[in-house]
Design a protein around this motif. Structure first.
Motif, PDB file in Angstrom:
ATOM      1  N   PRO A   7       0.818  -1.211   0.000  1.00  0.00           N
ATOM      2  CA  PRO A   7       0.000   0.000   0.000  1.00  0.00           C
ATOM      3  C   PRO A   7       0.853   1.264   0.000  1.00  0.00           C
ATOM      4  N   THR A  10      -2.702   3.923   3.858  1.00  0.00           N
ATOM      5  CA  THR A  10      -3.729   3.115   4.501  1.00  0.00           C
ATOM      6  C   THR A  10      -4.621   4.034   5.324  1.00  0.00           C
ATOM      7  N   ARG A  19     -11.025  -1.023   7.663  1.00  0.00           N
ATOM      8  CA  ARG A  19      -9.727  -0.517   7.217  1.00  0.00           C
ATOM      9  C   ARG A  19      -9.652  -0.643   5.704  1.00  0.00           C
ATOM     10  N   ALA A  21      -6.797   0.104   2.045  1.00  0.00           N
ATOM     11  CA  ALA A  21      -5.457   0.401   1.533  1.00  0.00           C
ATOM     12  C   ALA A  21      -5.577   1.031   0.151  1.00  0.00           C
ATOM     13  N   TYR A  23      -3.261   1.575  -3.270  1.00  0.00           N
ATOM     14  CA  TYR A  23      -2.066   1.025  -3.910  1.00  0.00           C
ATOM     15  C   TYR A  23      -1.486   1.964  -4.972  1.00  0.00           C
ATOM     16  N   THR A  59      -9.540  -3.730   3.608  1.00  0.00           N
ATOM     17  CA  THR A  59      -8.642  -4.724   4.195  1.00  0.00           C
ATOM     18  C   THR A  59      -9.157  -5.285   5.517  1.00  0.00           C
ATOM     19  N   ASP A 152      -1.904   0.117  10.507  1.00  0.00           N
ATOM     20  CA  ASP A 152      -2.566  -1.177  10.469  1.00  0.00           C
ATOM     21  C   ASP A 152      -2.244  -1.965  11.730  1.00  0.00           C
TER      22      ASP A 152
END
Length: 167
Positions: A7, A10, A19, A21, A23, A59, A152
């Motif tokens: 990622p 995030t 949650r 992410a 990219y 995520t 995270d």
């Protein structure tokens, strides 16, 4: 999305139940002053960081969704209410709320939209007096934050429920 991708950014909700992410770096980061965005985030504007849907992935958890118009949908955390995304239904893009990013400083707005809804006092905010959030050490020790940290966490992470569970 492939799990081997790294990622770029995030983010997630305040309680940590949802949650996501990114990219790829967001493009055309902006704030929107339209009345619909104001109501969606409960503030004077919505700060948004768009990425292609192929560069976005949930995520953890499953957000709630609200179809705010015939052309748009917004995601939010069902548990704590944090506004998380905005997207046009027939678009390849999704916008995350800048405040839900773990590193919101990494997504500075470069444009404004919906300026017809901009509140008259918005331009004068820089002139208001201000002060940092500060509390005496004794008072800080009595406050237990149940907010998810800005990074995270393991899949089994849960917020502490009492001050005695705090690290």
């Amino acid at each position: 999305m492939s799990e081997d991708r790294t990622p770029v950014l995030t983010g997630g909700c305040q309680c940590g139940a949802v949650r996501y992410a990114l990219y790829a770096p967001p493009e055309d980061v902006h704030i929107c002053h339209c009345r619909m965005c104001q109501k969606a985030v409960g503030g004077p504007f919505a700060p948004l960081a768009p990425v292609r849907k192929g560069d976005f992935q949930w995520t953890r958890g499953s957000p709630g969704a609200f179809r705010s118009s015939t052309i748009a949908e917004r995601h939010f955390c069902r548990d704590c209410g944090t506004p998380l995304t905005f997207h046009y239904v027939n678009s390849d893009w999704i916008d995350v709320t800048i405040g839900s990013l773990d590193a919101p400083e990494e997504a500075p707005p470069a444009n404004q939209y919906g300026i017809e809804g901009r509140l008259s006092w918005f331009a004068g905010l820089h002139a208001l007096p201000g002060e940092e959030t500060s509390l005496p050490a004794a008072q800080k020790r009595r406050i237990a934050s149940f907010q998810h940290p800005d990074h995270d966490t393991p899949p089994d992470w849960r917020p502490p429920q009492t001050a005695t569970e705090m690290p």
